[in-house]
Design an enzyme around this catalytic site. Structure first.
Site, PDB file in Angstrom:
ATOM      1  N   PHE A   1     -15.234   3.424   7.533  1.00  0.00           N
ATOM      2  CA  PHE A   1     -13.861   3.776   7.154  1.00  0.00           C
ATOM      3  C   PHE A   1     -13.628   3.710   5.639  1.00  0.00           C
ATOM      4  O   PHE A   1     -12.548   4.036   5.163  1.00  0.00           O
ATOM      5  CB  PHE A   1     -12.842   2.882   7.882  1.00  0.00           C
ATOM      6  CG  PHE A   1     -13.011   1.406   7.641  1.00  0.00           C
ATOM      7  CD1 PHE A   1     -12.484   0.801   6.507  1.00  0.00           C
ATOM      8  CD2 PHE A   1     -13.714   0.612   8.550  1.00  0.00           C
ATOM      9  CE1 PHE A   1     -12.652  -0.565   6.270  1.00  0.00           C
ATOM     10  CE2 PHE A   1     -13.878  -0.754   8.320  1.00  0.00           C
ATOM     11  CZ  PHE A   1     -13.349  -1.340   7.182  1.00  0.00           C
TER      12      PHE A   1
ATOM     13  N   ARG B   1       3.004  -7.186   9.157  1.00  0.00           N
ATOM     14  CA  ARG B   1       2.358  -6.135   9.970  1.00  0.00           C
ATOM     15  C   ARG B   1       2.881  -6.147  11.404  1.00  0.00           C
ATOM     16  O   ARG B   1       3.031  -5.101  12.028  1.00  0.00           O
ATOM     17  CB  ARG B   1       0.840  -6.304   9.923  1.00  0.00           C
ATOM     18  CG  ARG B   1       0.252  -5.933   8.559  1.00  0.00           C
ATOM     19  CD  ARG B   1      -1.173  -6.422   8.432  1.00  0.00           C
ATOM     20  NE  ARG B   1      -1.773  -6.074   7.144  1.00  0.00           N
ATOM     21  CZ  ARG B   1      -2.836  -6.681   6.648  1.00  0.00           C
ATOM     22  NH1 ARG B   1      -3.426  -7.664   7.322  1.00  0.00           N
ATOM     23  NH2 ARG B   1      -3.321  -6.322   5.484  1.00  0.00           N
TER      24      ARG B   1
ATOM     25  N   LYS C   1       0.838  -1.198   0.000  1.00  0.00           N
ATOM     26  CA  LYS C   1       0.000   0.000   0.000  1.00  0.00           C
ATOM     27  C   LYS C   1       0.881   1.260   0.000  1.00  0.00           C
ATOM     28  O   LYS C   1       2.103   1.169   0.202  1.00  0.00           O
ATOM     29  CB  LYS C   1      -0.907  -0.040   1.240  1.00  0.00           C
ATOM     30  CG  LYS C   1      -1.882  -1.227   1.242  1.00  0.00           C
ATOM     31  CD  LYS C   1      -2.777  -1.196   2.480  1.00  0.00           C
ATOM     32  CE  LYS C   1      -3.745  -2.354   2.489  1.00  0.00           C
ATOM     33  NZ  LYS C   1      -4.655  -2.313   3.677  1.00  0.00           N
TER      34      LYS C   1
ATOM     35  N   ARG D   1      -1.612 -14.642   3.631  1.00  0.00           N
ATOM     36  CA  ARG D   1      -2.333 -13.937   4.713  1.00  0.00           C
ATOM     37  C   ARG D   1      -1.573 -14.097   6.026  1.00  0.00           C
ATOM     38  O   ARG D   1      -1.480 -13.162   6.819  1.00  0.00           O
ATOM     39  CB  ARG D   1      -3.738 -14.515   4.877  1.00  0.00           C
ATOM     40  CG  ARG D   1      -4.647 -14.295   3.698  1.00  0.00           C
ATOM     41  CD  ARG D   1      -5.293 -12.958   3.684  1.00  0.00           C
ATOM     42  NE  ARG D   1      -6.287 -12.782   4.734  1.00  0.00           N
ATOM     43  CZ  ARG D   1      -7.056 -11.704   4.838  1.00  0.00           C
ATOM     44  NH1 ARG D   1      -6.946 -10.707   3.963  1.00  0.00           N
ATOM     45  NH2 ARG D   1      -7.936 -11.596   5.810  1.00  0.00           N
TER      46      ARG D   1
ATOM     47  N   TYR E   1     -12.314  -2.939  -3.124  1.00  0.00           N
ATOM     48  CA  TYR E   1     -12.840  -2.949  -1.755  1.00  0.00           C
ATOM     49  C   TYR E   1     -14.371  -2.963  -1.744  1.00  0.00           C
ATOM     50  O   TYR E   1     -14.983  -2.519  -0.763  1.00  0.00           O
ATOM     51  CB  TYR E   1     -12.309  -1.739  -0.982  1.00  0.00           C
ATOM     52  CG  TYR E   1     -10.860  -1.870  -0.535  1.00  0.00           C
ATOM     53  CD1 TYR E   1     -10.443  -2.938   0.267  1.00  0.00           C
ATOM     54  CD2 TYR E   1      -9.909  -0.915  -0.879  1.00  0.00           C
ATOM     55  CE1 TYR E   1      -9.122  -3.060   0.684  1.00  0.00           C
ATOM     56  CE2 TYR E   1      -8.582  -1.034  -0.466  1.00  0.00           C
ATOM     57  CZ  TYR E   1      -8.203  -2.103   0.318  1.00  0.00           C
ATOM     58  OH  TYR E   1      -6.893  -2.217   0.745  1.00  0.00           O
TER      59      TYR E   1
ATOM     60  N   THR F   1      -5.396  -8.131  10.289  1.00  0.00           N
ATOM     61  CA  THR F   1      -5.784  -6.805   9.791  1.00  0.00           C
ATOM     62  C   THR F   1      -5.290  -5.710  10.739  1.00  0.00           C
ATOM     63  O   THR F   1      -4.777  -4.681  10.317  1.00  0.00           O
ATOM     64  CB  THR F   1      -7.325  -6.715   9.670  1.00  0.00           C
ATOM     65  OG1 THR F   1      -7.781  -7.840   8.923  1.00  0.00           O
ATOM     66  CG2 THR F   1      -7.746  -5.435   8.986  1.00  0.00           C
TER      67      THR F   1
ATOM     68  N   HIS G   1      -1.622  -5.586   1.450  1.00  0.00           N
ATOM     69  CA  HIS G   1      -2.894  -6.273   1.220  1.00  0.00           C
ATOM     70  C   HIS G   1      -2.620  -7.686   0.727  1.00  0.00           C
ATOM     71  O   HIS G   1      -1.688  -7.892  -0.054  1.00  0.00           O
ATOM     72  CB  HIS G   1      -3.719  -5.538   0.160  1.00  0.00           C
ATOM     73  CG  HIS G   1      -4.786  -6.409  -0.449  1.00  0.00           C
ATOM     74  ND1 HIS G   1      -6.012  -6.586   0.145  1.00  0.00           N
ATOM     75  CD2 HIS G   1      -4.775  -7.205  -1.552  1.00  0.00           C
ATOM     76  CE1 HIS G   1      -6.721  -7.451  -0.588  1.00  0.00           C
ATOM     77  NE2 HIS G   1      -5.998  -7.837  -1.620  1.00  0.00           N
TER      78      HIS G   1
HETATM   79  P1  GTP Z   1      -6.487  -6.422   3.258  1.00  0.00           P
HETATM   80  O1  GTP Z   1      -5.450  -7.483   3.082  1.00  0.00           O
HETATM   81  O2  GTP Z   1      -5.932  -5.014   3.096  1.00  0.00           O
HETATM   82  O3  GTP Z   1      -7.732  -6.655   2.464  1.00  0.00           O
HETATM   83  O4  GTP Z   1      -6.868  -6.470   4.784  1.00  0.00           O
HETATM   84  P2  GTP Z   1      -7.817  -7.504   5.508  1.00  0.00           P
HETATM   85  O5  GTP Z   1      -8.388  -8.494   4.551  1.00  0.00           O
HETATM   86  O6  GTP Z   1      -7.037  -8.013   6.662  1.00  0.00           O
HETATM   87  O7  GTP Z   1      -8.968  -6.560   6.032  1.00  0.00           O
HETATM   88  P3  GTP Z   1     -10.331  -6.105   5.286  1.00  0.00           P
HETATM   89  O8  GTP Z   1     -10.386  -6.647   3.905  1.00  0.00           O
HETATM   90  O9  GTP Z   1     -11.439  -6.384   6.218  1.00  0.00           O
HETATM   91  O10 GTP Z   1     -10.114  -4.539   5.249  1.00  0.00           O
HETATM   92  C1  GTP Z   1      -9.361  -3.951   4.208  1.00  0.00           C
HETATM   93  C2  GTP Z   1      -8.512  -2.832   4.770  1.00  0.00           C
HETATM   94  O11 GTP Z   1      -9.368  -1.830   5.308  1.00  0.00           O
HETATM   95  C3  GTP Z   1      -7.628  -3.244   5.955  1.00  0.00           C
HETATM   96  O12 GTP Z   1      -6.386  -3.778   5.549  1.00  0.00           O
HETATM   97  C4  GTP Z   1      -7.455  -1.932   6.675  1.00  0.00           C
HETATM   98  O13 GTP Z   1      -6.422  -1.132   6.086  1.00  0.00           O
HETATM   99  C5  GTP Z   1      -8.780  -1.257   6.440  1.00  0.00           C
HETATM  100  N1  GTP Z   1      -9.652  -1.482   7.600  1.00  0.00           N
HETATM  101  C6  GTP Z   1     -10.346  -2.602   7.899  1.00  0.00           C
HETATM  102  N2  GTP Z   1     -11.040  -2.446   9.050  1.00  0.00           N
HETATM  103  C7  GTP Z   1     -10.758  -1.180   9.463  1.00  0.00           C
HETATM  104  C8  GTP Z   1     -11.172  -0.403  10.574  1.00  0.00           C
HETATM  105  O14 GTP Z   1     -11.939  -0.843  11.420  1.00  0.00           O
HETATM  106  N3  GTP Z   1     -10.672   0.873  10.646  1.00  0.00           N
HETATM  107  C9  GTP Z   1      -9.820   1.382   9.708  1.00  0.00           C
HETATM  108  N4  GTP Z   1      -9.362   2.626   9.856  1.00  0.00           N
HETATM  109  N5  GTP Z   1      -9.417   0.678   8.646  1.00  0.00           N
HETATM  110  C10 GTP Z   1      -9.875  -0.571   8.531  1.00  0.00           C
HETATM  111 MG    MG Z   2      -9.331  -7.976   2.766  1.00  0.00          MG
END
Ligand code: GTP
Ligand code: MG
Length: 149
Positions: free
Chosen positions: A57, A102, A9, A85, A49, A91, A115
């Protein structure tokens, strides 16, 4: 073979983590099949997304992801979606174990550096969104026999 979509990112690019993230996947034994850098459009990010559209958010997430270039990658190998993952961590960086990307490099959810696709189906959709067919390479790793039994 199984493939996943991994993306550094804008925060990860700014912080100089591209090489480290690529290196982790290479050293693990995964095969790089696609790599490019670009600043993504709002349209592409809203598609990427799409499942998060109703989240509070979401607008901030899309704006942040458009704020600078990202590095898009396709990685191939056994169980790479799930293992990818796991290499990324949770996350929420604060819930991520040291040794994960992370868990080693970040603190806040909205600045979590990378991501990774969350299922094989999602991976195939995301690879189609981010890469043209001829940008994804099909080749045999010569080290294959030293990685797989
Ligand atoms: P990705 O690998 O980036 O897709 O992350 P993920 O699959 O672990 O999480 P998800 O797909 O649910 O959310 C995508 C992205 O949105 C996350 O990586 C975060 O950067 C952001 N995100 C998710 N939940 C939150 C939240 O509660 N607050 C904020 N500020 N950002 C969030
Ligand atoms: Mg995701």
């Amino acid at each position: 073979a199984e493939r996943t979509y991994i993306m550094v990112k804008p925060d990860g690019v700014q912080r100089g983590l591209v090489g480290n993230i690529i290196s982790r996947f290479e050293k693990r034994g995964y095969q790089l099949c696609g790599l490019k850098m670009r600043t993504a459009s709002r349209e592409l990010l809203e598609e990427h997304y799409g499942d998060l559209k109703s989240k509070p958010f979401f607008p901030g997430l899309v704006n942040f992801m458009m704020s600078g270039p990202v590095v898009s990658m396709v990685w191939q190998g056994k169980d790479v979606v799930k293992q990818g993952r796991s290499m990324l961590g949770e996350t929420d960086p604060l819930k991520s174990k040291p040794g994960s990307i992370r868990g080693d490099f970040c603190i806040d959810m909205g600045k979590n550096v990378c991501h990774g696709s969350d299922s094989v189906d999602t991976a195939n959709e995301e690879i189609k969104m981010w890469f043209k067919d001829d940008e994804v390479m099909d080749y045999k790793l010569t080290a294959y026999k030293d990685i797989y039994e």
